[in-house]
Design an enzyme around this catalytic site. Structure first.
Site, PDB file in Angstrom:
ATOM      1  N   HIS A   1       1.086  -1.171   0.018  1.00  0.00           N
ATOM      2  CA  HIS A   1      -0.029  -0.005   0.069  1.00  0.00           C
ATOM      3  C   HIS A   1       0.861   1.217  -0.030  1.00  0.00           C
ATOM      4  O   HIS A   1       1.923   1.162   0.748  1.00  0.00           O
ATOM      5  CB  HIS A   1      -0.881  -0.093   1.199  1.00  0.00           C
ATOM      6  CG  HIS A   1      -2.184   1.010   1.169  1.00  0.00           C
ATOM      7  ND1 HIS A   1      -1.940   2.184   1.369  1.00  0.00           N
ATOM      8  CD2 HIS A   1      -3.334   0.732   0.547  1.00  0.00           C
ATOM      9  CE1 HIS A   1      -3.238   2.717   1.059  1.00  0.00           C
ATOM     10  NE2 HIS A   1      -3.920   1.863   0.700  1.00  0.00           N
TER      11      HIS A   1
ATOM     12  N   ASP B   1      -8.241  -5.607   0.079  1.00  0.00           N
ATOM     13  CA  ASP B   1      -8.471  -6.282  -0.815  1.00  0.00           C
ATOM     14  C   ASP B   1      -8.069  -7.857  -0.760  1.00  0.00           C
ATOM     15  O   ASP B   1      -8.629  -8.719  -1.811  1.00  0.00           O
ATOM     16  CB  ASP B   1      -7.828  -5.753  -2.317  1.00  0.00           C
ATOM     17  CG  ASP B   1      -8.514  -4.484  -2.492  1.00  0.00           C
ATOM     18  OD1 ASP B   1      -9.795  -4.435  -2.443  1.00  0.00           O
ATOM     19  OD2 ASP B   1      -8.017  -3.267  -2.932  1.00  0.00           O
TER      20      ASP B   1
HETATM   21  N1  CMC Z   1       4.096  -7.526  -4.906  1.00  0.00           N
HETATM   22  C1  CMC Z   1       5.381  -7.479  -4.917  1.00  0.00           C
HETATM   23  N2  CMC Z   1       6.210  -6.072  -4.860  1.00  0.00           N
HETATM   24  C2  CMC Z   1       5.633  -5.255  -4.554  1.00  0.00           C
HETATM   25  C3  CMC Z   1       4.227  -5.132  -4.262  1.00  0.00           C
HETATM   26  C4  CMC Z   1       3.614  -6.473  -4.420  1.00  0.00           C
HETATM   27  N3  CMC Z   1       2.068  -6.217  -4.191  1.00  0.00           N
HETATM   28  N4  CMC Z   1       3.922  -3.776  -3.910  1.00  0.00           N
HETATM   29  C5  CMC Z   1       5.189  -3.116  -3.947  1.00  0.00           C
HETATM   30  N5  CMC Z   1       5.939  -3.859  -4.236  1.00  0.00           N
HETATM   31  C6  CMC Z   1       7.414  -3.469  -4.481  1.00  0.00           C
HETATM   32  C7  CMC Z   1       7.731  -2.663  -5.536  1.00  0.00           C
HETATM   33  O1  CMC Z   1       8.186  -3.603  -6.857  1.00  0.00           O
HETATM   34  C8  CMC Z   1       8.807  -1.667  -5.169  1.00  0.00           C
HETATM   35  O2  CMC Z   1      10.019  -2.430  -5.065  1.00  0.00           O
HETATM   36  P1  CMC Z   1      11.270  -1.511  -5.473  1.00  0.00           P
HETATM   37  O3  CMC Z   1      11.511  -0.516  -4.382  1.00  0.00           O
HETATM   38  O4  CMC Z   1      12.526  -2.500  -5.308  1.00  0.00           O
HETATM   39  O5  CMC Z   1      11.195  -0.762  -6.850  1.00  0.00           O
HETATM   40  C9  CMC Z   1       8.458  -1.494  -3.887  1.00  0.00           C
HETATM   41  O6  CMC Z   1       7.705  -2.622  -3.138  1.00  0.00           O
HETATM   42  C10 CMC Z   1       7.458  -0.053  -3.544  1.00  0.00           C
HETATM   43  O7  CMC Z   1       6.408  -0.318  -4.617  1.00  0.00           O
HETATM   44  P2  CMC Z   1       5.873   0.819  -5.371  1.00  0.00           P
HETATM   45  O8  CMC Z   1       5.015   0.314  -6.319  1.00  0.00           O
HETATM   46  O9  CMC Z   1       6.753   1.806  -5.382  1.00  0.00           O
HETATM   47  O10 CMC Z   1       4.837   1.435  -4.261  1.00  0.00           O
HETATM   48  P3  CMC Z   1       3.423   2.293  -4.460  1.00  0.00           P
HETATM   49  O11 CMC Z   1       3.098   3.114  -3.286  1.00  0.00           O
HETATM   50  O12 CMC Z   1       3.770   3.236  -5.772  1.00  0.00           O
HETATM   51  O13 CMC Z   1       2.410   1.119  -4.868  1.00  0.00           O
HETATM   52  C11 CMC Z   1       0.555  -0.249  -4.687  1.00  0.00           C
HETATM   53  C12 CMC Z   1       1.265   0.981  -3.806  1.00  0.00           C
HETATM   54  C13 CMC Z   1      -0.687  -0.518  -3.678  1.00  0.00           C
HETATM   55  C14 CMC Z   1       0.077   0.147  -6.182  1.00  0.00           C
HETATM   56  C15 CMC Z   1       1.521  -1.514  -4.840  1.00  0.00           C
HETATM   57  O14 CMC Z   1       1.672  -1.912  -3.503  1.00  0.00           O
HETATM   58  C16 CMC Z   1       0.849  -2.526  -5.605  1.00  0.00           C
HETATM   59  O15 CMC Z   1       0.732  -2.779  -6.880  1.00  0.00           O
HETATM   60  N6  CMC Z   1       0.120  -3.623  -4.817  1.00  0.00           N
HETATM   61  C17 CMC Z   1      -0.800  -4.562  -5.502  1.00  0.00           C
HETATM   62  C18 CMC Z   1      -2.023  -3.902  -5.954  1.00  0.00           C
HETATM   63  C19 CMC Z   1      -2.945  -3.970  -4.831  1.00  0.00           C
HETATM   64  O16 CMC Z   1      -3.138  -4.905  -3.840  1.00  0.00           O
HETATM   65  N7  CMC Z   1      -3.650  -2.636  -4.744  1.00  0.00           N
HETATM   66  C20 CMC Z   1      -4.723  -2.382  -3.691  1.00  0.00           C
HETATM   67  C21 CMC Z   1      -4.230  -1.223  -2.624  1.00  0.00           C
HETATM   68  S1  CMC Z   1      -5.305  -1.106  -1.395  1.00  0.00           S
HETATM   69  C22 CMC Z   1      -6.819  -0.687  -1.783  1.00  0.00           C
HETATM   70  C23 CMC Z   1      -6.974   0.365  -2.649  1.00  0.00           C
HETATM   71  O17 CMC Z   1      -6.275   1.370  -2.513  1.00  0.00           O
HETATM   72  O18 CMC Z   1      -7.766   0.551  -3.625  1.00  0.00           O
END
Ligand code: CMC
Length: 428
Positions: A306, A363
């Site tokens: 998140h 989720d």
């Molecule tokens: N699985 C594997 N690696 C992950 C995941 C994951 N679910 N989420 C983040 N990472 C890694 C990512 O690869 C990155 O690694 P590095 O620093 O080495 O590049 C690091 O963690 C930080 O991730 P980010 O994408 O820069 O973080 P963000 O804050 O931009 O993204 C997120 C947040 C929710 C989009 C992401 O965690 C994700 O894609 N999660 C899966 C989708 C999900 O479950 N979304 C629902 C969110 S809660 C409900 C809502 O808000 O609607």
């Protein structure tokens, strides 16, 4: 507001900027005069360090895993309150008295029917259309039907359209489902609660009586409560941005629905269950954990991680216990729940997830419950949209009521060509 100042030296100039404090949470540096004083912008794609507004509705402490609505912890609201009461709280700032709650519930109940002509809109969609596509279209179309409540400068109009949106969303969502399965639309039933009515409109048929199962109604109501609002997330910011131009509320909420649909946001509940189905049995988990850790593989654990929570999402805790309650009430089991629990355990003991502070989010478990209740995966994000509507309208109202409100208009770091002369096609 505090008397604190932050100073910034840029382009050979040092300027002072006010530092403002809220009631809790990080202070903010007020950079509004930065461009006028330095000719420079700040740069923050994805808004990782930017507070876009003042808000008194929802507070999140992502490091501690805290979520408060108007100060009340989500765990207490999920356990003791109801979606109607939380809706009132989000919209009005305080918990209602018994009389206020009864009056609010009555008002919402009286607005649940849709203009009859809207039914014809559904028939314009293919039967296999994703229900989120139908939601975007139908909610946007509401502005063509309810002209009498679209003067956004009038607080009474804003209140009526807020009530209409909250009340009609279950009807719209249930009709999207009914259309996809080829069954007749079921009209709202004023004898039922907000949530019981939604279950009946979704799963009832005109041919027989529909009995609402109280445990399922309670679980569904709790799921709505858990999704009611979540600070300045992508879809809420979309609603605010759309609303900042003075657009009508129905169009703004349709914009929020479009944003919510993406798999990084509300679409993650559908993606998470699809992922669990693909993994199947616990023996296959490690392969998917390895894929999630592989930089060259786009796969991510859906329902994990998140932007704000760097701790267990408090909503996921409630969601996990609700799975067991629903299974007990319906006397069902789902082996995917075991797979999910084991996946969580393996991920949380893996240094990759620990170092990046990736925990289950709201989720991760919701799809298992919704599936047990009988919803197809394509409806999951629709349920999120239904519940989040109250948060969207509360945030939209807060923005429009702010006398200092301005149109949202970010700037950019331009990286395209500099000025050049047009070349006629014959010379290219
Ligand atoms: N699985 C594997 N690696 C992950 C995941 C994951 N679910 N989420 C983040 N990472 C890694 C990512 O690869 C990155 O690694 P590095 O620093 O080495 O590049 C690091 O963690 C930080 O991730 P980010 O994408 O820069 O973080 P963000 O804050 O931009 O993204 C997120 C947040 C929710 C989009 C992401 O965690 C994700 O894609 N999660 C899966 C989708 C999900 O479950 N979304 C629902 C969110 S809660 C409900 C809502 O808000 O609607």
């Amino acid at each position: 507001m505090s008397d604190n100042q932050a100073s910034l030296t840029a382009g050979g100039k040092t300027i002072e900027m006010p530092v403002n404090s809220g009631t809790i949470g990080p202070d903010v540096i007020d950079i509004r005069k930065l461009y006028a004083q330095t000719g420079m912008f700040t740069y923050d794609p994805g808004f990782t360090s930017t507070a876009s507004c003042d808000s008194a509705i929802t507070y999140i402490d992502g490091d501690e895993g805290v979520l408060l609505h108007r100060g009340y912890p989500i765990g207490q609201l999920a356990e003791h309150s109801s979606f109607m009461e939380v809706s009132y709280l989000l919209l009005n700032g305080e918990l209602p008295s018994a009389a206020e709650l009864a009056d609010f519930s009555r008002t919402i109940t009286r607005h649940t029917m849709l203009h009859e002509q809207l039914a014809t809109f559904y028939r314009g969609f293919r039967r296999d259309a994703h229900p989120m596509a139908i939601m975007c279209g139908v909610v946007g179309a509401l502005s063509a039907f309810y002209h009498d409540s679209t003067d956004i400068a009038d607080p009474v109009h804003r209140k009526i359209s807020s009530h209409r949106l909250i009340a009609k969303m279950p009807t719209i969502a249930a009709m999207a489902y009914k259309y996809s399965v080829g069954q007749p639309f079921v009209y709202p039933d004023n004898k039922l609660s907000y949530t019981g009515n939604f279950l009946k409109m979704t799963f009832g048929v005109p041919a027989e009586e529909y009995e609402v199962i109280p445990e399922v109604e309670k679980a569904m109501d709790r799921i709505f409560t858990l999704h009611a609002d979540h600070e300045q997330n992508a879809s809420t910011s979309t609603v605010r941005l759309a609303g900042s131009s003075g657009a009508n509320p129905f169009a703004c909420i349709a914009a929020g629905i479009a944003c919510l649909w993406g798999p990084a946001h509300g679409g993650a509940n559908e993606a998470a269950l699809n992922m669990l189905k693909e993994i199947g049995t616990p023996d296959r988990i490690q392969h998917y954990i390895d894929r999630a850790k592989d930089k060259n593989d786009p796969f991510r654990l859906m329902g994990f991680g998140h932007r704000v929570y760097k701790n267990y999402d408090p909503r996921a805790t409630v969601m996990q216990s609700t799975v067991r309650e629903v299974f007990a009430a319906l006397n069902v089991q789902d082996p995917l729940f075991e797979t999910a629990l084991r996946l969580e355990e393996i991920a949380l003991s893996d240094p990759y997830f620990a170092e990046k502070k990736l925990f289950p989010n709201v989720d991760f478990y919701s799809g298992i419950i919704l599936s047990a209740i009988g919803f197809p995966t394509t409806m999951f994000t629709v349920l999120f949209a239904l519940a989040r509507t109250v948060g969207w309208v509360a945030q939209w109202n807060e923005m429009i009521s702010d006398p200092g409100q301005k149109i949202g208009r970010p700037r950019q770091l331009y990286t395209g060509p500099t000025a050049r002369d047009y070349v006629p096609v014959s010379e290219r």
